[in-house]
Design an enzyme around this catalytic site. Structure first.
Site: not given
Lengths: 380, 360
Positions: A50, A163
């Site tokens: 990221v 999730d």
């Protein structure tokens, strides 16, 4: 068009500058890529890296660029979780769902997702920091409102998130909670089509998935929302089982043993195993002691979200229609919500690089746990 | 200064209007305590005797020829400025400023604020020296603004008052601190004097006792101590001023925040966040079914796992109607980070493949 394509075909061997002769799709990709400038790395994982980035046109517009690595198992195509994430984030636009600004592929066919930058970390960070972060019923109501709205929006658009957990609830600069990580999401299935039961991080997994049900609906997400709700109140995971068997045992002990009486047909599920001594389903009063901080109405909502039988479980829409939202205290305004300074961007990096769903399960459970511990330390 | 003798050089001293009441023609020579009053309705000045004579019995017309305004006793006051046109302009400005009392912080950019100031100034000019029509128009604008923004004006006024209060408090605090400092300095000087006397005495004592070496040592110690005390005091003072500065800073920040906190009328909490997905083109009835799903409706695997057939029918209906009433031309601009052409191709692709996109 055809002429230029022919040119590329013959030209590559002789070293003609390819840039001039990109085919339209590649050109489009190149344009998209040039819109953003990649900055420092926020996090690195086995699944994705990221980066912090910003728009070339407006340097004050910060973005998070999630670069998904080419994975060994899926060398011939894109990893399924990346596809899922892409597919659903492209469709869903809601203030409480992380927005996908752009997608492009960089060299080596790495997929880059340009996501909005959420600098204030996630809900887990706030829940865990018992010493420094204090919040009250109004704050819980505000967070739950945003979470429930996001889930309702997904369900009304026929998407299961699968999730939901505090880790995946990121906080924007203005305090808005955003549901992220659609790596396990999928559309509602048609009847007769089997879905995998191996989704949702264990602590937030509903009993029907633990029992191996292959046909389920939005109720699975609602259970996760209920678990997050409970976690927000007691500031610790409500049902934290180390294995699936332990998770079932915990559910039986804390909520009640699923039986034919309270959940018709449950004994026929493939992996139905419960501890021998049956516990009757706890009533509302049993929760009042531990979860009373949100008031009787809040407890009522919690009890409805953790109904064992998914058919009797409240839906996301019904949750929003619940009277709890209209009773005092009012939900805190998002700009007044408690927040933590520092550690937010690393946290976003850590959250996005994580492989979705079941990372603490499976064979490498020990390694994953250690990594999580390190993450906590980093956040503090 | 040179003009005065020149003006006075023309024979008889002219009775200036300042010294004669234009209504009763009384001159100051006859009435030493003559006082001129004006009424902000028309700014015609007259002596207080005239005012009492004419207006004590209730509202009356202005005695000036051609002025038909009705004046009241209550409205009369003495003018602050000698020039009544200035008096009038100041009054008007005061009135406008009470209504248009936005501060710079209320505006997003400096440009907006400047535009606003310009607008206010134009309006004021119209009121002060505009023609009849212009004045009436400006008056109307003023009244309208006042009526529409009553709450805002009140809030700003309050904020302004608070700011005044704060600056007054800060000034008082500063004055207090200065006084404190003076007192402190005095006390310090006193102490030093005392110290000097004491050390001198000690020195004398030591001399009397005949221990010269020890005496020098004592003095050095004394000096050192004095230096130490001075350093201590300096540190303390620095800390004090620092805290005082922080205090002042915090005060002003709090003021800002309060100003920013607009008293937005807060409606009841909407759990849905203002969204609603009730389909507009059709209505989903409960218990819709299709022969092909009948067999699943009795399948225990579907029932126990919580599979929701209503969700399925809702989705099926949604997909059946999806795309109807959507025109690609309208959507070209909406795509996220996509060129218009790409949107068109994708839409076309979806149209060509149909629903198979959804069924993964």
């Amino acid at each position: 068009m055809a002429v230029s394509n022919g040119g590329t075909g013959t030209g590559t061997g002789t070293g003609t500058p390819r840039l001039l002769l990109l085919d339209p799709i590649e050109q489009l990709n190149e344009d998209e890529k040039r819109k953003y400038i990649k900055g420092k790395k926020l996090g690195e994982g086995t699944y994705a890296n990221v980066y912090l980035g910003h728009s070339r046109r407006d340097p004050s517009l910060l973005v998070a660029i999630k670069k998904i690595k080419v994975q060994q198992q899926y060398q011939d195509g894109m990893a399924p979780d990346a596809v899922r994430e892409l597919k659903y984030l492209r469709e869903l636009h809601h203030p409480n769902i992380i927005s996908l600004l752009s997608v492009f592929s960089s060299k080596d066919q790495n997929l880059n997702l340009v996501l909005e930058y959420l600098p204030l970390g996630d809900l887990e960070m706030l829940i865990r920091d018992v010493d420094r972060v204090r919040y009250g019923a109004g704050d819980i109501k505000a967070w739950m409102g945003m979470l429930t709205r996001a889930v309702w929006f997904c369900h009304d658009n026929f998407v299961l998130h699968r999730d939901i957990k505090p880790n995946n609830l990121l906080i924007a600069a203005d305090g808005e909670v955003k549901l992220a990580d659609f790596g396990l999401a999928r559309g509602f299935a048609d009847p007769g089509r089997r879905m995998t039961a191996n989704v949702i991080t264990r602590w937030y997994r509903p009993p029907e998935l633990l029992f191996g049900a292959r046909h389920y609906g939005g109720a699975v997400d609602v259970w996760s929302v209920g678990m997050v709700f409970a976690e927000l109140i007691i500031r610790a995971p409500f049902l934290a089982g180390n294995t699936e068997v332990e998770q079932i045992a915990l559910i039986c002990r804390q909520i009640g043993t699923p039986t034919e009486d309270n959940w018709p047909g449950v004994t026929q599920l493939r992996e139905y195993t419960v501890p021998s001594e049956a516990v009757a389903v706890w009533g509302k009063e049993a929760y009042m002691g531990r979860f009373g901080a949100v008031g009787a109405d809040g407890v009522d909502l919690l009890v409805r979200t953790v109904a064992l039988d998914p058919k009797k479980r409240i839906t996301a829409r019904e949750m929003l229609e619940h009277r709890w939202w209209r009773t005092d205290p009012k939900p805190t305004k998002k700009e007044d919500l408690p927040r933590k300074s520092g550690g937010g961007e690393e946290k976003m990096g850590a959250d996005l690089k994580r492989r979705p769903g079941m990372l603490e399960d499976e064979s490498n459970s020990r390694g994953a746990k250690v990594a999580r511990k390190l993450d906590f330390g980093q956040a503090k | 200064m040179s003009r005065k003798p020149g003006g006075g050089g023309g024979g008889l001293p002219a009775i200036s209007t300042e010294d004669m009441c234009p209504v009763c023609k009384t001159i100051r020579y006859l009435n030493k305590d003559m006082e001129f009053l004006i009424n902000p309705e028309c700014y015609h000045s007259m002596c207080s005797n005239c005012v009492n004579r004419l207006f004590n019995d209730g509202p009356n017309q202005c005695p000036y020829a051609g002025c038909h305004r009705t004046l009241r006793r209550k409205g009369f006051r003495s003018a602050f400025f000698g020039d009544l046109s200035v008096e009038r302009e100041v009054d008007i400005r005061r009135r406008v400023a009470a209504v248009f009392n936005q501060a710079e912080d209320d505006f997003e950019t400096l440009r907006d604020y400047n535009n606003y100031l310009q607008m206010v100034e134009d309006l004021t000019f119209d009121l002060v020296s505009g023609g009849d029509a212009q004045r009436r128009a400006a008056e109307a604008t003023l009244g309208q603004w006042e009526a529409e923004h009553k709450a805002d004006i009140e809030r700003n006024r309050k904020a302004g008052r608070e700011a005044d209060e704060q600056s007054r408090r800060r000034l008082a605090a500063e004055r207090d601190a200065a006084r404190q400092r003076r007192v402190e300095a005095l006390r310090e000087a006193e102490e030093e004097k005392l110290e000097r006397v004491r050390s001198r005495e000690a020195e004398l004592d030591s001399l009397a006792q005949g221990e010269t070496g020890a005496g020098g040592g004592a003095q050095r110690v004394q000096l050192k101590r004095r230096g130490h005390a001075a350093a201590n005091r300096a540190v303390e003072a620095a800390v004090n001023t620092a805290t005082a500065a922080a205090d002042v800073g915090r005060l002003s920040i709090r003021g800002l925040k309060e100003k920013k906190k607009a008293p937005a009328p807060e409606g009841p909490y909407d759990p849905f966040g203002g969204m609603d997905f009730v389909p507009s083109r059709y209505k989903v009835h409960e218990g819709l079914s299709h022969p092909s799903i009948e067999k699943y409706k009795v399948d225990p695997g579907h029932i126990t796992g919580g599979y929701n057939f209503d969700e399925y029918t809702t989705r099926a209906m949604f997909e059946a109607f999806a795309g109807l009433g959507v025109f690609i031309e309208d959507e070209k601009e909406v795509g996220i980070g996509l060129s218009a052409g790409e949107v068109a191709t994708i839409s076309a692709g979806i149209a060509a493949v149909g629903d198979s996109m959804e069924l993964d």
